[in-house]
Design a protein around this motif. Structure first.
Motif, PDB file in Angstrom:
ATOM      1  N   ILE A 379       0.844  -1.202   0.000  1.00 16.15           N
ATOM      2  CA  ILE A 379       0.000   0.000   0.000  1.00 16.15           C
ATOM      3  C   ILE A 379       0.884   1.259   0.000  1.00 16.15           C
ATOM      4  CG2 ILE A 379      -1.734   1.330   1.313  1.00 16.15           C
ATOM      5  CD1 ILE A 379      -2.928  -1.181   0.042  1.00 16.15           C
ATOM      6  N   ASN A 380       1.939   1.228   0.806  1.00 16.16           N
ATOM      7  CA  ASN A 380       2.862   2.371   0.810  1.00 16.16           C
ATOM      8  C   ASN A 380       3.463   2.582  -0.572  1.00 16.16           C
ATOM      9  OD1 ASN A 380       2.561   3.031   3.452  1.00 16.16           O
ATOM     10  ND2 ASN A 380       4.458   2.078   4.168  1.00 16.16           N
ATOM     11  N   ALA A 381       3.846   1.456  -1.216  1.00 19.92           N
ATOM     12  CA  ALA A 381       4.443   1.554  -2.547  1.00 19.92           C
ATOM     13  C   ALA A 381       3.428   2.135  -3.528  1.00 19.92           C
ATOM     14  CB  ALA A 381       4.912   0.179  -3.004  1.00 19.92           C
ATOM     15  N   GLY A 412       8.581   4.974  -7.170  1.00 17.80           N
ATOM     16  CA  GLY A 412       7.848   6.172  -6.774  1.00 17.80           C
ATOM     17  C   GLY A 412       8.714   7.320  -6.318  1.00 17.80           C
ATOM     18  N   LYS A 413       8.171   8.099  -5.371  1.00 25.16           N
ATOM     19  CA  LYS A 413       8.833   9.363  -5.008  1.00 25.16           C
ATOM     20  C   LYS A 413      10.128   9.201  -4.206  1.00 25.16           C
ATOM     21  CE  LYS A 413       5.985   9.907  -0.913  1.00 25.16           C
ATOM     22  NZ  LYS A 413       5.361  10.747   0.013  1.00 25.16           N
ATOM     23  N   GLY A 414      10.330   8.029  -3.605  1.00 20.64           N
ATOM     24  CA  GLY A 414      11.562   7.814  -2.843  1.00 20.64           C
ATOM     25  C   GLY A 414      11.589   8.638  -1.561  1.00 20.64           C
ATOM     26  N   PHE A 428       4.725   8.477  12.564  1.00 22.82           N
ATOM     27  CA  PHE A 428       5.380   9.325  11.561  1.00 22.82           C
ATOM     28  C   PHE A 428       4.690   9.114  10.215  1.00 22.82           C
ATOM     29  CE2 PHE A 428       8.120   9.918   7.935  1.00 22.82           C
ATOM     30  CZ  PHE A 428       8.407  11.269   8.085  1.00 22.82           C
ATOM     31  N   THR A 429       4.171  10.190   9.673  1.00 22.46           N
ATOM     32  CA  THR A 429       3.502  10.104   8.367  1.00 22.46           C
ATOM     33  C   THR A 429       3.652  11.419   7.619  1.00 22.46           C
ATOM     34  OG1 THR A 429       1.409   9.661   7.255  1.00 22.46           O
ATOM     35  CG2 THR A 429       1.255  10.810   9.356  1.00 22.46           C
ATOM     36  N   ASP A 430       3.646  11.348   6.276  1.00 21.63           N
ATOM     37  CA  ASP A 430       3.606  12.595   5.514  1.00 21.63           C
ATOM     38  C   ASP A 430       2.314  12.630   4.706  1.00 21.63           C
ATOM     39  OD1 ASP A 430       4.020  10.796   3.487  1.00 21.63           O
ATOM     40  OD2 ASP A 430       5.886  11.698   2.748  1.00 21.63           O
ATOM     41  N   THR A 435      -1.944   7.122   9.348  1.00 24.95           N
ATOM     42  CA  THR A 435      -1.808   7.026  10.809  1.00 24.95           C
ATOM     43  C   THR A 435      -0.330   7.026  11.189  1.00 24.95           C
ATOM     44  OG1 THR A 435      -1.663   4.626  10.784  1.00 24.95           O
ATOM     45  CG2 THR A 435      -3.872   5.586  10.962  1.00 24.95           C
ATOM     46  N   GLY A 436       0.523   6.674  10.245  1.00 27.97           N
ATOM     47  CA  GLY A 436       1.953   6.575  10.558  1.00 27.97           C
ATOM     48  C   GLY A 436       2.259   5.321  11.350  1.00 27.97           C
ATOM     49  N   LEU A 437       1.300   4.371  11.335  1.00 25.65           N
ATOM     50  CA  LEU A 437       1.536   3.144  12.098  1.00 25.65           C
ATOM     51  C   LEU A 437       1.881   1.951  11.208  1.00 25.65           C
ATOM     52  CD1 LEU A 437      -1.233   3.386  14.810  1.00 25.65           C
ATOM     53  CD2 LEU A 437       1.206   3.248  15.212  1.00 25.65           C
ATOM     54  N   GLY A 438       1.651   2.104   9.888  1.00 30.45           N
ATOM     55  CA  GLY A 438       1.863   0.986   8.964  1.00 30.45           C
ATOM     56  C   GLY A 438       3.237   0.341   9.116  1.00 30.45           C
ATOM     57  N   LEU A 439       4.285   1.151   9.006  1.00 28.98           N
ATOM     58  CA  LEU A 439       5.631   0.587   9.048  1.00 28.98           C
ATOM     59  C   LEU A 439       6.032   0.167  10.461  1.00 28.98           C
ATOM     60  CD1 LEU A 439       7.665   2.724   6.485  1.00 28.98           C
ATOM     61  CD2 LEU A 439       6.907   0.358   6.293  1.00 28.98           C
ATOM     62  N   ALA A 440       5.511   0.899  11.460  1.00 25.87           N
ATOM     63  CA  ALA A 440       5.815   0.508  12.847  1.00 25.87           C
ATOM     64  C   ALA A 440       5.255  -0.884  13.102  1.00 25.87           C
ATOM     65  CB  ALA A 440       5.225   1.524  13.820  1.00 25.87           C
ATOM     66  N   GLY A 462      12.780   5.988  -6.281  1.00 27.10           N
ATOM     67  CA  GLY A 462      12.019   4.856  -5.745  1.00 27.10           C
ATOM     68  C   GLY A 462      12.613   4.280  -4.476  1.00 27.10           C
ATOM     69  N   SER A 463      11.928   3.258  -3.969  1.00 27.25           N
ATOM     70  CA  SER A 463      12.352   2.649  -2.704  1.00 27.25           C
ATOM     71  C   SER A 463      12.278   1.135  -2.789  1.00 27.25           C
ATOM     72  CB  SER A 463      11.432   3.083  -1.561  1.00 27.25           C
ATOM     73  OG  SER A 463      11.203   4.462  -1.615  1.00 27.25           O
ATOM     74  N   THR A 464      13.112   0.496  -1.994  1.00 25.03           N
ATOM     75  CA  THR A 464      13.038  -0.956  -1.861  1.00 25.03           C
ATOM     76  C   THR A 464      13.039  -1.300  -0.379  1.00 25.03           C
ATOM     77  OG1 THR A 464      14.211  -1.349  -3.916  1.00 25.03           O
ATOM     78  CG2 THR A 464      14.196  -3.156  -2.352  1.00 25.03           C
TER      79      THR A 464
HETATM   80  N1  LIG Z   1       7.429   3.156  -0.535  1.00 26.91           N
HETATM   81  C1  LIG Z   1       7.565   4.352   0.020  1.00 26.91           C
HETATM   82  N2  LIG Z   1       8.010   5.400  -0.718  1.00 26.91           N
HETATM   83  C2  LIG Z   1       8.164   6.613  -0.160  1.00 26.91           C
HETATM   84  N3  LIG Z   1       7.901   6.890   1.122  1.00 26.91           N
HETATM   85  C3  LIG Z   1       7.464   5.899   1.918  1.00 26.91           C
HETATM   86  C4  LIG Z   1       7.274   4.574   1.403  1.00 26.91           C
HETATM   87  N4  LIG Z   1       6.874   3.792   2.432  1.00 26.91           N
HETATM   88  C5  LIG Z   1       6.790   4.597   3.517  1.00 26.91           C
HETATM   89  N5  LIG Z   1       7.126   5.849   3.216  1.00 26.91           N
HETATM   90  C6  LIG Z   1       7.195   6.985   4.148  1.00 26.91           C
HETATM   91  O1  LIG Z   1       7.080   6.478   5.462  1.00 26.91           O
HETATM   92  C7  LIG Z   1       6.009   7.088   6.156  1.00 26.91           C
HETATM   93  C8  LIG Z   1       5.458   6.130   7.173  1.00 26.91           C
HETATM   94  O2  LIG Z   1       4.834   5.038   6.544  1.00 26.91           O
HETATM   95  P1  LIG Z   1       3.722   4.238   7.341  1.00 26.91           P
HETATM   96  O3  LIG Z   1       3.264   3.137   6.483  1.00 26.91           O
HETATM   97  O4  LIG Z   1       4.272   3.895   8.668  1.00 26.91           O
HETATM   98  O5  LIG Z   1       2.600   5.303   7.572  1.00 26.91           O
HETATM   99  P2  LIG Z   1       1.667   5.981   6.484  1.00 26.91           P
HETATM  100  O6  LIG Z   1       1.708   5.191   5.222  1.00 26.91           O
HETATM  101  O7  LIG Z   1       2.054   7.396   6.398  1.00 26.91           O
HETATM  102  O8  LIG Z   1       0.285   5.841   7.170  1.00 26.91           O
HETATM  103  P3  LIG Z   1      -0.710   4.581   7.094  1.00 26.91           P
HETATM  104  O9  LIG Z   1       0.175   3.378   6.915  1.00 26.91           O
HETATM  105  O10 LIG Z   1      -1.468   4.579   8.354  1.00 26.91           O
HETATM  106  O11 LIG Z   1      -1.576   4.812   5.907  1.00 26.91           O
HETATM  107  C9  LIG Z   1       5.081   7.508   5.055  1.00 26.91           C
HETATM  108  O12 LIG Z   1       4.229   8.549   5.473  1.00 26.91           O
HETATM  109  C10 LIG Z   1       6.056   7.953   3.971  1.00 26.91           C
HETATM  110  O13 LIG Z   1       6.577   9.221   4.255  1.00 26.91           O
END
Ligand SMILES: Nc1ncnc2c1ncn2[C@@H]1O[C@H](COP(=O)(O)OP(=O)(O)OP(=O)(O)O)[C@@H](O)[C@H]1O
Ligand SMILES: [Mg+2]
Length: 487
Positions: A379-381, A412-414, A428-430, A435-440, A462-464
């Protein structure tokens, strides 16, 4: 040079020994005879034992024509004068006193020899210590930044022979630069030590050939010649493992505290949120959609739903502690996860590609949790990619360390370094509605499974995200190859 000695005492014995054992560079002296009235004098005995000519009367020397030098060691001036009178003109003579003078001089050089020997031993000890005992990288640098010496550990790392390092600039061989290190992130420790005449400690960050960060703790110690600093000894140590461990512990601590907090708070918030939501909806039932209050209530329900999403994430986050692990095919989990996320990708005109490695042994994981982790990454990607972009999932198995690797790549935007440092922090989210909880959560799940998550990213490229899992012991039989391709 043939020498005859008059007086067979202790000194004569020492002289015989020295001449016998020492290698002379310019002359080749040899004692050919010893005279003493006492046949038991130590020099006399040694001469006899060595098969030299011995006599009780030194006058016998004057009958020989093979003598170049007569050394008088009795200390009796009468004898010396007698020798001077009787000797041939081409034969030289040395009096006891003169002989003693040279004796003393030779003792001094003996002492020097001992000092040199001790110095050699110290050098040998230094070499053993620096090359074999010290596991850190050691560099001896002169004040003009040239390498004076380097230990084997460092040379091995640099892939250089000692003679390829010595004489070159330190920044040339260690940093491949054409000038000394500088700047706040990369201060030159040698410069600091030379200017302050004190030891200096700093940390340098480098990238390895795979682009991973390596941290070096570098210390320099001044080398003094009187009051002047003529150079420095630089000792550096790879502290990457320590730093990563520290970061992981901090992350764990953060996650644990957020987990505790969320478990307590989330439940309490859920009920009032449901009340707000139902109340807003009930009021809306009495209104027409074009009523301005109806519109505002829409905002109330939208925002309340957003809060519910946060609460649900928090509850998921708090629940991550009990994974129910079973043997699973990682390829199958990836394939299913792609199916679940494909709609969202297609909605943004994105393609999800999959590259499955064959023969990956099963991994012992909680399928639901791992799927959740992969979904978060995908989803982040999707959110990071531009319409028309590409997301790829790749699986890999390395039998050497029995690790399974899953990579989620987007074009993507990297992210910048600053953002990467924060992405695993809870909240942490932009994103506007993130919610900023996905990666945590993802991080927590992977850790719970004894795995690790890593990220590499370049802004605008992009990101990996790379996830690594250990394969359960004994599970080395290969799993079936993937059954579908999601190109
Ligand atoms: N593939 C990616 N490319 C660029 N930035 C990313 C990527 N994955 C994560 N990020 C950055 O990491 C932050 C935190 O990601 P995280 O999944 O924890 O929260 P979120 O995606 O912002 O919120 P949520 O998961 O609740 O929708 C994102 O807001 C974004 O800035
Ligand atoms: Mg996310």
């Amino acid at each position: 040079m043939n020498i005859a000695v008059v007086g067979g005492g202790v000194r004569c014995r020492e002289l015989i020994k020295i001449i016998k054992n020492h290698t002379f560079r310019e002359i080749s002296p040899q004692i050919i005879g010893v005279a003493d009235i006492n046949e038991n004098a130590p020099g006399f005995i040694l001469a006899r034992e060595n098969g030299l000519f011995v006599t009780r009367d030194y006058n016998d020397f004057f009958n020989r024509n093979d003598i170049d030098l007569i050394i008088e060691l009795t200390g009796n001036m009468k004898i010396y004068n007698d020798i001077l009178k009787k000797k041939e003109r081409n034969v030289r003579a040395i009096a006891s006193k003169t002989a003693r003078l040279f004796w003393e001089i030779s003792r001094i050089s003996d002492k020097q020899k001992q000092t040199t020997e001790r110095l050699q031993e110290t050098k040998k000890l230094y070499k053993t210590a620096v090359n074999e005992l010290i596991q850190e990288d050691v560099l001896v640098i002169s004040s003009d930044y040239r390498v004076v010496d380097a230990n084997d550990t460092l040379l091995k790392k640099l892939g250089l022979r000692r003679d390829e390092a010595i004489g070159h600039f330190c920044y040339e061989i260690t940093h491949h630069k054409d000038r000394p290190c500088s700047g706040e992130d990369h201060p030159c420790p040698l410069f600091q030590t030379l200017s302050n005449k004190e030891s200096f400690q700093t940390t340098h960050t480098h990238l390895d050939k795979n682009g991973n960060k390596i941290y070096y703790s570098i210390s320099t110690y001044p080398i003094f010649d009187n009051d002047t600093v003529t150079g420095a000894i630089e000792i550096s140590r790879d502290i990457t493992k320590d730093i990563n461990l520290q970061k992981a512990m901090m992350q764990q601590e953060k996650l644990a505290s957020v987990g505790r907090l969320s478990a307590g708070v989330a439940h309490e918030i859920n009920n009032p949120l449901t009340t707000i939501l139902t109340t807003a909806m009930l009021i809306q039932e009495d209104l027409t959609p074009d009523d301005p209050i109806y519109q505002e209530l829409n905002t109330v329900t939208d925002e309340t739903l957003r809060c519910r999403k946060i609460v649900t994430s928090l509850l998921n986050f708090a629940r991550q502690s009990n994974p129910t692990k079973k043997e699973n095919s990682i390829n199958a989990i990836v394939a299913e996860t792609i199916l679940l996320t494909q709609k969202q990708a297609a909605f943004k005109d994105l393609v999800i590609e999959a590259h499955y490695a064959e023969g990956i042994p099963p991994v012992n994981v909680d399928k639901g949790q791992i799927q959740q982790a992969f979904i978060n990454l995908i989803i982040n990607a999707i959110e990071a990619a531009e319409p028309g972009g590409k997301i790829s999932l790749t699986t890999h198995f390395s039998p050497l360390n029995c690790m399974v690797e899953i990579m989620v790549t987007d074009n993507g935007k990297g992210m910048t370094e600053e953002i990467i440092d924060k992405i695993f922090d809870p909240f942490f989210t932009d994103k506007k509605s993130g919610t900023g909880l996905g990666l945590a959560i993802t991080h927590g799940i992977i850790e719970q499974h004894g795995g690790a998550i890593d990220v590499k990213s370049t802004p605008h490229e992009g990101s990996t995200f790379i996830i690594r899992f250990p394969v359960t012991k004994g599970d080395t039989h290969a799993a079936e190859p993937p059954h579908s391709d999601h190109r």
